[in-house]
Design an enzyme around this catalytic site. Sequence first.
Site, PDB file in Angstrom:
ATOM      1  N   ASP A   1      70.866   4.393  46.803  1.00 40.50           N
ATOM      2  CA  ASP A   1      71.971   3.764  46.078  1.00 40.50           C
ATOM      3  C   ASP A   1      73.293   3.797  46.826  1.00 40.50           C
ATOM      4  O   ASP A   1      74.350   3.628  46.223  1.00 40.50           O
ATOM      5  CB  ASP A   1      72.119   4.412  44.691  1.00 40.50           C
ATOM      6  CG  ASP A   1      71.193   3.757  43.676  1.00 40.50           C
ATOM      7  OD1 ASP A   1      70.856   2.572  43.863  1.00 40.50           O
ATOM      8  OD2 ASP A   1      70.808   4.435  42.706  1.00 40.50           O
TER       9      ASP A   1
ATOM     10  N   ASP B   1      66.385  -2.171  41.383  1.00 40.79           N
ATOM     11  CA  ASP B   1      67.800  -1.858  41.599  1.00 40.79           C
ATOM     12  C   ASP B   1      68.192  -1.957  43.072  1.00 40.79           C
ATOM     13  O   ASP B   1      69.315  -2.317  43.419  1.00 40.79           O
ATOM     14  CB  ASP B   1      68.124  -0.434  41.125  1.00 40.79           C
ATOM     15  CG  ASP B   1      67.414  -0.026  39.848  1.00 40.79           C
ATOM     16  OD1 ASP B   1      66.273  -0.474  39.624  1.00 40.79           O
ATOM     17  OD2 ASP B   1      67.987   0.759  39.087  1.00 40.79           O
TER      18      ASP B   1
HETATM   19  N1  GLY Z   1      70.457   1.803  39.086  1.00 41.57           N
HETATM   20  C1  GLY Z   1      70.201   2.381  37.835  1.00 41.57           C
HETATM   21  C2  GLY Z   1      70.433   1.499  36.651  1.00 41.57           C
HETATM   22  O1  GLY Z   1      70.532   0.318  36.743  1.00 41.57           O
HETATM   23  O2  GLY Z   1      70.532   2.037  35.590  1.00 41.57           O
END
Ligand code: GLY
Length: 587
Positions: free
Chosen positions: A118, A177
């Site tokens: 992330d 994601d």
């Molecule tokens: N990346 C985690 C979410 O979208 O909650």
Amino acid sequence: MSLTRSGVKLWWMLALLVAPGAHAFNDADAVRVLTFARAQLSDTTAEMPSVNRSPKSSLSNGTWTTVANTDRIAWTQGFFPGSMWFMYQVGSEPYWRDRADMWTRPLEVQKTNTETHDLGFKMYLSYGNAWRLTGNTYYRDVLLTSAGSLATRYNSTIGIIDCCDWNSAWQVPLVTDTMMDIELLLWGAQNGGPAVWRTMAVNHALKTLADAVRPDGSSYHYVDYATNGTIRSRGTFQGYSSTSTWARGQAWLIYGYTMVYRYTQDARFLTAARRVTDYYLANLPADGVPNWDFNAPSQYKDSSAAAAVASALLELSGLETDATRRTRYRTAALAMLDSLASPAYLAQGTNSPGLLLHGVGNLPANQEINVSLIYGDYYFLEAILRFNPRPNYPWYSKLMLPRSQHLLGTTNTGIRNVEFDLTPLAANLNGGVVGWTDSSTEVTAFNRLNMAVRMSEDGIFQVRNGATYSWIRRVPYVNGQTYHFRMNVDLNARRYTVWVTPPGAAEILLVDRVAFRSDGPAINDLGRAAVISTVVDSDFRVTSHRVYAPGQAGNVALAPQAPLPEATWRQLDAPEPASARPGASER
Ligand code: GLY
């Protein structure tokens, strides 16, 4: 009337078909939301215990949960500084640049973090917006280091960015994601990093398309691979079931494929963006905001998915090669924005510290259900600035000089024209001024302004001329009336001419080639404006301010001024404490 599920689908598709252009979302809505956002974000900066923590989701007591900027696995720390960079984009105020920077720099510790997929969310939205809006190479360099860290997570056997070390049940997983995170790699490859970063991102996007997107355009949230690349399992982590479609996961795909197409112009990604979008639109309820999972029986809207999709579709409609789809995607995006900006979703008038109500963080974990989410707010702002990157946001006058300033860049040299509209919002402005100085001059006192238009105590417009103020004709200013100003500025001769057009009247020459302030600072460019009150914040406003070289008048476009529900918006524009007064005695 209760609608069946297929009835709802039909309604939404009909709405898209029969109402192109009928949306209400417009420039006035954009300014209204941005005004609210400024107030909310300003309050949030005050609420944060330090610059080392960032807001994540709202609590019922009207505060935010927060996340440490040093948290290596958390994914949300980029959204708050990113939102403040958007505020800087709106008004070019050093005030917002400085606040955005204050919450951006603590994230530098993450640039060598190789424990998370992330890093794109964390770094691209904070440092990426900072680089985009300032051109400061410090931000670029941090981004490039971050991209290198993200690249270490590339598994070349499978061709994916490995996502989630924290889940011991998985071996080599991807989640939808991550389609957002790979923008950091694509950007890096285009901005001095190795070309292989682009290959990694493209391979990841293709593998996600092959294994996480179903034939009908719906999606699994995760795919877990064995180290040899065979699929061990696929299903959901934050969605309802392994056969369902988690709304935000689908949003990440819509946004992600659109973004990858922007970087690559590879038609496979436009086709992918269409597929995941068409599934999403066909399954939306009438208000354009999805349930948290398209197949879940429990009903909780997720405004964050809607915000991300609205932003993505504004981009996709601009990239689309097919005219019908272009219109369909833009119409859908504006309908979503319209819904999000309505009282049903906008947090205005509630105790939420955020912008959007009704987001869902992680329902299966019973976390963050029906709350405001900092990422929903971020994509909502991004969508609004994709709708109009230069909204005609009013520059309300400020008592505090640091708050009064707006940066105009460093390229306004030689001869320049300036135009703006000025609206008194009180009967007597008691020496309030609009002034201009060099880009490098901090306005710490009135004498830092080389040029100024002043609203005198006895109710007329005056213009700074050397050691004094001048006017050829007495032009009174009247509360609530809007006056159009035009100036011709000769930065070499240090002289300027000012005309004013009162409403319904002909243009009046106010001063003719008068001198810059005699004891003013050195000036090489017309790089900074200040809009200063002497009585109370927001007792006048400037709109449609623009600076341009003679002959280029048509090149600097601002949205037409929207009618403003003035009283409400002025109050929301991050008011100063009543005790605040400017740091200079002269008016
Ligand atoms: N990346 C985690 C979410 O979208 O909650």
